[in-house]
Design a protein around this motif. Sequence first.
Motif, mmCIF file in Angstrom:
data_model
loop_
_atom_site.group_PDB
_atom_site.id
_atom_site.type_symbol
_atom_site.label_atom_id
_atom_site.label_comp_id
_atom_site.label_asym_id
_atom_site.label_seq_id
_atom_site.Cartn_x
_atom_site.Cartn_y
_atom_site.Cartn_z
ATOM 1 N N LEU A 260 14.543 4.625 0.593
ATOM 2 C CA LEU A 260 14.156 2.694 0.978
ATOM 3 C C LEU A 260 12.615 2.553 1.693
ATOM 4 O O LEU A 260 11.831 1.951 0.777
ATOM 5 N N ASN A 261 12.224 4.377 1.877
ATOM 6 C CA ASN A 261 11.235 4.084 2.553
ATOM 7 C C ASN A 261 9.874 3.650 1.625
ATOM 8 O O ASN A 261 8.702 2.946 1.656
ATOM 9 N N GLY B 3 5.616 0.297 -2.057
ATOM 10 C CA GLY B 3 5.581 -0.318 -3.979
ATOM 11 C C GLY B 3 5.805 1.271 -4.765
ATOM 12 O O GLY B 3 4.765 0.845 -6.021
ATOM 13 N N GLY B 4 6.277 2.090 -4.475
ATOM 14 C CA GLY B 4 7.062 2.838 -5.416
ATOM 15 C C GLY B 4 7.350 2.476 -6.340
ATOM 16 O O GLY B 4 8.027 1.452 -6.050
ATOM 17 N N ASN B 5 7.759 2.784 -7.541
ATOM 18 C CA ASN B 5 8.398 2.444 -8.955
ATOM 19 C C ASN B 5 9.353 3.815 -8.834
ATOM 20 O O ASN B 5 9.044 4.319 -10.574
ATOM 21 N N ALA C 119 4.133 8.345 1.930
ATOM 22 C CA ALA C 119 5.080 8.348 1.010
ATOM 23 C C ALA C 119 5.687 9.810 0.857
ATOM 24 O O ALA C 119 6.859 10.001 1.301
ATOM 25 N N ILE C 120 4.736 10.486 1.449
ATOM 26 C CA ILE C 120 5.461 12.091 1.114
ATOM 27 C C ILE C 120 6.207 12.405 2.894
ATOM 28 O O ILE C 120 6.677 13.507 3.061
ATOM 29 N N GLN D 123 8.787 -6.789 1.919
ATOM 30 C CA GLN D 123 7.607 -5.421 2.108
ATOM 31 C C GLN D 123 6.141 -5.476 1.812
ATOM 32 O O GLN D 123 5.455 -4.746 2.466
ATOM 33 N N THR D 124 6.311 -7.126 2.475
ATOM 34 C CA THR D 124 4.919 -7.457 3.566
ATOM 35 C C THR D 124 4.713 -6.576 4.572
ATOM 36 O O THR D 124 3.683 -6.324 5.309
#
Lengths: 236, 305
Positions: A136-137, A142-144, A215-216, B83-84
Amino acid sequence: MAKAAESSGDPGTTIPRPLFAGLSDISISQDIPVEGEITIPMRSQIREFDSSTLNESVQNTIMRDLKAVGKKFMHVLYPRKSNTLLRDWDLWGPLILCVTLALMLQRSSVDSEKDGGPQFAEVFVIVWFGAVTITLNSKLLGGNISFFQSLCVLGYCILPLTVAMLVCRLVLLAEPGPVNFMVRLFVVIVMFAWSIVASTAFLADSQPPNRKALAIYPVFLFYFVISWMILTFTPQ
Amino acid sequence: MAAVDDLQFEEFGDAATSPAANPGATTIHIEGPSESPTHQPGLPRGSGGEEDDELLGNDDSDKTELLAGQKKSSPFWTFEYYQTFFDVDTYQVFDRIKGSLLPIPGKNFVRLYIRSNPDLYGPFWICATLVFAIAISGNLSNFLIHLGEKTYHYVPEFRKVSIAATIIYAYAWLVPLALWGFLMWRNSKVMNIVSYSFLEIVCVYGYSLFIYIPTAVLWVIPQKAVRWILVMIALGISGSVLAMTFWPAVREDNRRIALATIVTIVLLHTLLSVGCLAYFFDAPEMDHHLPATTAAPNQTAAAAK
């Protein structure tokens, strides 16, 4: 084409010829085939394939899934930047690994009153909810990557730590002492680094470039907590 | 084909249209945005005028107010809404952490670093790291303290992780909620210049807890004096960040209520750190410690006599 080649074969000419200049001179001769049959050779095979998975023996089905899981284990053990884990994701491998780890980590029921190590359910919840939170994080940042692909990668990269757990259990059969602890510490640290490297190799590309560290870091925390649980495991 | 001359643009030199040469012509003069503070008539000029500017970030508070209205336009049941709250880059998170570690007197954390872009990434993961840091280093410190004892059997104390998680997350979310409710209530009674949104308060609290992560790791050292010095340092830094953030919000209020609010904030922070130290870390007793193994024969022989 031969005619055009002859006309431009003069070695002394320096005038550049325009492209496709000789094309208008070509006539289609009879020996260039422009007709044939159009068949779809796969059609009959597809029909066979459908019925074969329904009628095949149970052993075939299980072996096919086990082979897929084993292939992904190999990809984790020798991490290269490949897409196999992401393309054909499955959750069998993570489930097998999580159940194995939780079974080995749970304390015996004798000392359930004392504050001991984690129970089976606690390990299970930590692994799965930790993986869901990290996924979720990464999606919120914004990861795809899709939800299940990320769960698949995180679950498969627990494999080195499960191997570390097996080694620790074997080492703990010997007499306890500082040497025993040093060996276990070394094994856990090496496997922890391996897990991080493997999961980073698969996950790093799907993050936006200026948020990679964000993210990591949760992946690092997740594997650190699992390593801590493995290292502090004491048998009764 | 038109003649090339017809395609030439007519040149309008400055001399042709300047007011000096052509006094009868009308000219339009457009000014850029002016930087002088007189454009904000609503702000009172108190004795601490310079402080106000810095604390409120007046140089672009206009822009931040405009931007605040344009964010978060998706409805709350879509993924984009959440997301914001994660719209931060790595360097921004590092800047905010740095700001919480180095409180500069006169600089407001919210205005300087958050600037209407509160994020939930920092508070959530700093709290998660803190939970595990406290649980793990508490376990490690107990192990080191009781190392030489014969009757001590090491247990991983996994239950304490869930207790630590409850305490830290409750503190990081319920105290901001209470503080936000209190500030809203006072805002309705006294016209305050500065008011923070709930997420900004959560953000400040989350980032102010960062100092406790290295503190918890250093609490492994089994010396009482060292531990209390660490508590003082951590409390000083994060307490001052919180106090400097919330002082402008309550300053306009009744003097006693303002002071009471700041004191309560710092007191709750103290309670958290001292409580964690007391619950997760056993008191180091010097009898069972290292001198027992090195100079043991003489001391135990002397004590036995």
